[in-house]
Design a protein around this motif. Structure first.
Motif, PDB file in Angstrom:
ATOM      1  N   GLN A   1       8.862   8.137   8.959  1.00 56.30           N
ATOM      2  CA  GLN A   1       7.994   9.238   9.331  1.00 56.30           C
ATOM      3  C   GLN A   1       7.945  10.364   8.311  1.00 56.30           C
ATOM      4  O   GLN A   1       6.867  10.823   7.957  1.00 56.30           O
ATOM      5  N   LYS A   2       9.088  10.830   7.859  1.00 54.06           N
ATOM      6  CA  LYS A   2       9.066  11.997   6.987  1.00 54.06           C
ATOM      7  C   LYS A   2       8.255  11.727   5.726  1.00 54.06           C
ATOM      8  O   LYS A   2       7.390  12.497   5.337  1.00 54.06           O
ATOM      9  N   SER A   3       8.565  10.652   5.086  1.00 52.82           N
ATOM     10  CA  SER A   3       7.815  10.159   3.926  1.00 52.82           C
ATOM     11  C   SER A   3       8.194   8.696   3.816  1.00 52.82           C
ATOM     12  O   SER A   3       9.312   8.393   3.399  1.00 52.82           O
ATOM     13  N   PRO A   4       7.316   7.775   4.250  1.00 49.35           N
ATOM     14  CA  PRO A   4       7.694   6.351   4.318  1.00 49.35           C
ATOM     15  C   PRO A   4       8.356   5.885   3.026  1.00 49.35           C
ATOM     16  O   PRO A   4       7.850   6.126   1.923  1.00 49.35           O
ATOM     17  N   LYS A   5       9.502   5.245   3.174  1.00 48.53           N
ATOM     18  CA  LYS A   5      10.288   4.835   2.014  1.00 48.53           C
ATOM     19  C   LYS A   5      10.351   3.310   1.983  1.00 48.53           C
ATOM     20  O   LYS A   5      11.146   2.703   2.702  1.00 48.53           O
TER      21      LYS A   5
ATOM     22  N   SER B   1       0.828  -1.208   0.000  1.00 46.87           N
ATOM     23  CA  SER B   1       0.000   0.000   0.000  1.00 46.87           C
ATOM     24  C   SER B   1       0.866   1.263   0.000  1.00 46.87           C
ATOM     25  O   SER B   1       0.385   2.350  -0.286  1.00 46.87           O
ATOM     26  N   VAL B   2       2.144   1.092   0.333  1.00 44.93           N
ATOM     27  CA  VAL B   2       3.090   2.215   0.296  1.00 44.93           C
ATOM     28  C   VAL B   2       3.845   2.163  -1.032  1.00 44.93           C
ATOM     29  O   VAL B   2       4.421   1.127  -1.378  1.00 44.93           O
ATOM     30  N   PRO B   3       3.839   3.241  -1.797  1.00 46.65           N
ATOM     31  CA  PRO B   3       4.574   3.233  -3.074  1.00 46.65           C
ATOM     32  C   PRO B   3       6.050   2.906  -2.844  1.00 46.65           C
ATOM     33  O   PRO B   3       6.659   3.401  -1.892  1.00 46.65           O
ATOM     34  N   LYS B   4       6.589   2.067  -3.724  1.00 44.99           N
ATOM     35  CA  LYS B   4       7.994   1.691  -3.567  1.00 44.99           C
ATOM     36  C   LYS B   4       8.894   2.880  -3.919  1.00 44.99           C
ATOM     37  O   LYS B   4       8.783   3.458  -4.995  1.00 44.99           O
ATOM     38  N   PHE B   5       9.783   3.214  -2.984  1.00 50.14           N
ATOM     39  CA  PHE B   5      10.709   4.329  -3.199  1.00 50.14           C
ATOM     40  C   PHE B   5      11.886   3.891  -4.059  1.00 50.14           C
ATOM     41  O   PHE B   5      12.345   4.634  -4.923  1.00 50.14           O
TER      42      PHE B   5
END
Length: 660
Positions: free
Chosen positions: A508-512, A478-482
């Motif tokens: 936290q800053k932008s989940p990676k 659900s989190v885009p792959k960094f």
């Protein structure tokens, strides 16, 4: 199947080259040493004796005292202190004040770095004075043929040309250094013998009585030490260049060089004994000994020798800054390697800083005789600081305190006397070298204290507390792959700890989200050419920690080194770097690699003390002027993300709020 990242380069094994530095003396090695090591001290006969008799009548007592003092200065400072004592304090074959400090770091004395950076700053300042005075002294010899010649434009052209070619490397002209200096030393020895044979009474100068008699009884004799000291200004460079040519080659070559120097100084003394009773005026005993028919070729040879001396000092300054970078004593700056020649580097910012300094010195003083006032004062501080560090080295080697005390007594007396004599030059031009030394020292102190301040505010947390969450994030679609492979540089010495800033960046800053996370830690070793690494697989298929152990003279090309390590891990099947996207994985396409650099900021500077705010601001300016972490570690723009992360903010109980 593609099993390594793109652009992987073959490893280069330099261990054999380093072992060669420790090998025995050879004819080729001795010749190279002549060209690399002795340029500064070898060209000192051009101006040392002349400086003593500047505006002073020539008398027998002063002539014998001067030559005697020169002979014993070369013996006590160069031969005994540097060749016989300091060169045994080598760090895996490397010499110099910062190499000596790196060797002593294990002693854990809180302020041991201070003598190291004071000496390094003074040595760099000396690098701004040596090229102008050396080249000017040689070119001014042309005035014997053309008395009204303006030498400043010629000197500036030579110096600017020398600095301009640094960016292309000096491998080709470097091969000429040894033969040129061999001819130069042979020439000055022959000139000295020729005049010494005219008056063998000059051999009395070997008796130290004449030096002591001059210092104790002749009015103003003590202050002549300020000029006499110039005969040994290249001694520190001799120690610093040990790693380039090896100790045995210096032992052999110094024997030859010292004989040539002593013979020339004896010859100048004999010439002076034939011209007693009046000041020298514009005469320079060195050039006055040369017959008219050989004057022009001799001046040409001397000019080449001074260029070689300047080149050696420029290269030595690069080496010094690179060592300071590895020890974290200097702001990050770009370092280039223009040739394949081992140890040859180019530091653009330092090159043009030295160039501007040399041009300024020439335009300010104009004559080499005026530059002598600025020359020598700074290097006495370096010699004193080296003496201090040598005492610690002997302590580390469990030498008897009696011998350590004797070393300090002898060299504090000798070098302290030279320092006091040189301080008289301060208002006449010595302030230039002192001011430059203080500016360079301020840069080092600001950077060191700034780094310590930042480290004091960095918070580390247990890595184990974050491992379950990291594993879940890696699989949370659900989190885009960094990135497929995400790489962080960590300062944590303890593998079980991690900076709070890294966890803040990932979660936290932008989940990676990434398939594999890497933590890279760099350890700069006390040995100069260490190149090893250690791998900890903390979470199989999820988290890998790589610890590089690099010598303080090894380029931190992390992008290149990281790719080599990943290649090894792929071959040992510890890591799978194939893309995790189904369409790409079926074609064996390598996944992407992304580096994240954290720019740690200090918000709310008003919460710091006045000293901390000053240090933080100065360090911030230096960081802005220097190279970025991206340039320092050789990272590619296309695979790099830079994030600003606040450091831990100190508690401020005076701002605690109460709800109404």
């Amino acid at each position: 199947m593609q099993t390594s990242p793109p652009s992987t380069l073959p490893a280069v094994d330099e261990s054999g080259g380093h072992q060669a530095l420790k090998a025995g003396a050879s004819a080729a090695g001795t010749l190279i040493a002549l060209g690399i090591v002795y340029g500064d001290i070898g060209t000192s006969p051009l101006y040392t004796v002349r400086g003593v008799f500047e505006g002073r009548p020539v008398t027998e007592d002063v002539v014998l005292g001067t030559v005697s003092a020169i002979i014993w200065t070369l013996t006590l400072l160069t031969t005994i202190k540097y060749v016989l004592i300091a060169m045994r304090a080598d760090n895996n074959g490397e010499g110099g004040i910062l190499s000596l400090y790196a060797l002593l770091q294990r002693l854990n004395f809180k302020y041991l770095y201070l003598p190291a950076i004071v000496g390094a700053a003074a040595l760099l300042a000396d690098g701004v004075i040596t090229p102008p005075i050396s080249v000017s002294s040689a070119i001014e010899g042309l005035r014997i043929l053309r008395p009204h010649l303006h030498t400043v434009p010629i000197v500036l052209a030579i110096l600017m040309g020398l600095f301009a070619i640094q960016q292309f490397g000096t491998a080709i002209i470097g091969k000429l250094f040894g033969p040129v200096m061999l001819v130069f030393f042979s020439m000055i020895a022959v000139l000295g013998v020729q005049f010494m044979l005219h008056d063998l009474s000059i051999l009395r100068a070997f008796n130290p009585y004449y030096a002591l008699h001059m210092l104790a009884t002749i009015p103003g004799g003590f202050w002549l030490l300020g000029s006499i000291f110039l005969c040994s200004t290249g001694a520190e460079a001799l120690y610093a260049d040990m790693g380039h040519v090896g100790r045995p080659n210096i032992y052999v070559s110094w024997t030859f060089v010292k004989i040539c120097l002593v013979l020339n100084y004896l010859g100048q003394g004999a010439w002076l004994l034939q011209h007693m009773g009046k000041p020298l005026g514009d005469n320079n005993p060195f050039f006055a000994m040369i017959p008219a028919w050989g004057l022009l070729p001799a001046i040409g040879l001397c000019t080449l020798a001074t260029i070689i001396a300047s080149q050696a000092l420029i290269s030595g300054s690069y080496t010094l800054i690179i060592e300071a970078l590895r020890l974290n004593f200097w702001p990050k700056v770009k370092v280039l390697y223009p040739t394949e020649l081992r140890g040859q580097a180019y530091v653009p910012s330092l090159n043009w800083l030295l160039c501007a300094g040399c041009v300024g010195v020439v335009l300010h003083f104009r004559e080499s005789s005026n530059m002598e006032a600025a020359y020598g004062l700074a290097i006495t501080f370096t010699m004193l600081m080296t003496t201090v560090l040598l005492a610690f080295f002997l302590y580390l080697r469990r030498v008897s305190p009696v011998w350590i005390g004797l070393l300090l007594l002898v060299y504090f007396t000798v070098e302290g006397s030279f320092l006091i004599a040189n301080l008289r030059k301060f208002p006449e031009g010595g302030y230039v070298s002192v001011l430059m030394s203080l500016v360079l020292l301020a840069v080092m102190v600001s950077w060191i204290q700034g780094q310590r301040l930042r480290e004091a505010f960095v918070k580390y947390v247990p890595l184990a507390d974050w491992l379950p969450l990291l594993k879940e994030l890696s699989r949370d679609e659900s989190v885009p792959k960094f990135a497929t492979h995400l790489v962080y540089l960590t300062d944590s010495v303890d593998p079980s700890q991690i900076e709070r800033g890294i966890t803040h960046s990932i979660f936290q800053k932008s989940p990676k989200r990434a398939d594999v996370y890497y933590l890279i830690h760099i350890v700069t070793t006390d040995e100069p050419y260490t190149k090893t690494y250690h791998v900890d697989t903390i979470l199989p298929d999820d988290l890998v920690r790589i610890e590089f152990h690099l010598g303080f003279r090894v380029d931190h090309a992390i992008n290149y080194m990281f790719r080599q390590v990943v290649t090894d891990l792929v071959q040992s099947k510890e890591v799978d770097i194939t893309s995790r996207y189904n369409s790409l994985r079926d074609q064996d396409v390598v996944g992407d690699f992304q580096f994240v650099i954290l720019n740690r900021t200090l918000p709310y500077a008003q919460s710091l003390t006045s000293w901390q705010r000053l240090v933080a601001r100065l360090a911030g300016v230096l960081r802005w002027l220097g190279a970025s972490q991206q340039e320092s570690f050789g990272l590619d723009n296309s695979s790099l993300t830079i994030e600003n992360i606040p450091l831990l903010i100190p508690e401020r109980p005076e701002l605690h709020l109460t709800r109404e």
